[in-house]
Design an enzyme around this catalytic site. Sequence first.
Site, mmCIF file in Angstrom:
data_model
loop_
_atom_site.group_PDB
_atom_site.id
_atom_site.type_symbol
_atom_site.label_atom_id
_atom_site.label_comp_id
_atom_site.label_asym_id
_atom_site.label_seq_id
_atom_site.Cartn_x
_atom_site.Cartn_y
_atom_site.Cartn_z
ATOM 1 N N GLU A 155 0.894 -1.168 0.000
ATOM 2 C CA GLU A 155 0.000 0.000 0.000
ATOM 3 C C GLU A 155 0.922 1.205 0.000
ATOM 4 O O GLU A 155 1.394 1.640 1.041
ATOM 5 C CB GLU A 155 -0.926 -0.015 1.212
ATOM 6 C CG GLU A 155 -2.066 0.999 1.093
ATOM 7 C CD GLU A 155 -1.645 2.432 1.337
ATOM 8 O OE1 GLU A 155 -1.279 3.125 0.356
ATOM 9 O OE2 GLU A 155 -1.670 2.864 2.496
ATOM 10 N N GLU A 177 3.801 9.134 -3.156
ATOM 11 C CA GLU A 177 4.588 8.624 -2.029
ATOM 12 C C GLU A 177 5.701 7.693 -2.488
ATOM 13 O O GLU A 177 6.253 6.939 -1.682
ATOM 14 C CB GLU A 177 3.670 7.916 -1.030
ATOM 15 C CG GLU A 177 2.719 8.870 -0.330
ATOM 16 C CD GLU A 177 1.841 8.184 0.704
ATOM 17 O OE1 GLU A 177 2.003 6.960 0.896
ATOM 18 O OE2 GLU A 177 0.998 8.865 1.306
#
Length: 552
Positions: free
Chosen positions: A11, A20
Amino acid sequence: MQMKANVLITELFDTELIGEGALPSYAHAHQNLIQEGCEAVPHRATVYAQLVESELLWSWAQLQPVEVEGTRLVPLPTGGPCAGAHAVCDIQLSQVPPHSFTPLGPLCTMFSVDFSKPVSSAFQSHSSQFVAQAGGRAQVVLSWWDLDMDPSGSIVCTMAPSWTYKQPKTAPWRDHWMQSVYFLPVESSVSDGEELRLTVCHDDYSLWYSLQSPSQQGSQSEAAPSRPCCTCQAHLVWNRPRFGELNDRRRTESYVSALRSVLREDSVCLGVSDGSLLPVFAHVLGAKKVYGLENSRMSEQVIEQVLEANSMKGAVELLEIRPEQLSSKDLGGEQISVLMGEPYFSTSLLPWHSLFFWYCRTALAGLLRPGAAILPRSATLHMAAVEFQDLWRIRAPCGTCEGFDVTPMDEMVQRSLDFRESREAEPHPLWEYPCRALTPPTAVMTFDFTQCVPQQPISSQGSLPFTRIGRCHGVALWMEYHLTDDITVSAGLIGPVSEQGECEWSRHRKQGVYFFRSPGESSGDGRASVSYSFTFEPSLGDIKMDFSIEAQ
């Protein structure tokens, strides 16, 4: 690892999908940790985009022209349109009503990434061609993504906003992943039926969009659109909500009307707010002399550019100096007859942090003419106990999730709520987080800017009866600024609360939210109430507060 894995479970995503570092992380995993032909969970991500026209959203991108006393003030000069900041604008797009934008094209599938295969973090561009389904101004790209959790795509996790659902109330609520708004480098006119090409580019951490028409489409070797870069500096000084605030015509008219009521031909004005246009307005309205205090050289340069673009260079003297350091010499021996502020300060997080204006007014007291006009004259802190539609979830225990007992994490979260900071208000843009008012909105503290900051604390106590049935999750707090006796600008509620308790909030400022550790039930008959206690500490410049639900 004794051997490479054959299943990759990750994730690594954010609202922009790759912000990210998902791409370089996947690339490293495939090179070093994963067997060839592995399976990945999630299996695939797909990015979608739609070209729209939206006066509301575009107001967050560029400074718009404004009319003041018959004078049309134009935006910043840059030798051409500024492409703006390249950073994504991530919001709860479900709270942007469909009537506030016009789709100019279909929802386009821009690109997919198969995580079970080697992933590249190198620069890439992807295009989608379509026919415009409406004419208008191409300004904004709305974007979101979904995940196929398995290879067949039978289990899908989508970020699509609620208004794409046949039944919007069935859309899952998320705050960790939202939707993205991208502003095109320049707005352009498109015609119904026109062939268009929407291009998205990405590096390893960010995406950006551009639009081409057939006349701009050349050979396959044409250069890919470069990353947007701000050339006007305004996007480095003002954030997205601040652009919206400066472009709010109704708000601007309130300040202009208030200034018009206090200005005289011999007025010497001083503006105290960060990157504010009030000094420009005061000059247009005929003030004899106008000064402005700026907190940084960059914001000073932005206002200087606005003045230069409107042939007003030197009309406002901008000073990069703190209020307590200002002297009569800096003002050419003049005294201030109008002290004005929005107030807006870039460092403010909570609504009452703008009370810094009061401290500035106090520091400048010796430079004010007797009877000087202070704008705003005062401010009031308001509150209402509320029931949140979804925001309460950020503090609610999970219990059992998909058969997994996560109570140890719940207990850890609850222990963290024992710290003092968790019992303080936190900032939230409530227009993105619907709530119902269970008590009447009420002014609970008043701050008189015509007087100096008092040396002693100011306190206020009382209670508000619950007048609507619901579950009280906390208290919403906001400031209202009283420019004159009859002109008020609200940084919170901008309309009356509906009979059902629905609230309409300002999109320009964040409001404060004080969460109760446990929600309270309201029967709506007025027998139960919310008790409050506020103390403004002049030495700290902050407000201490406490609330409790009282049953009768």
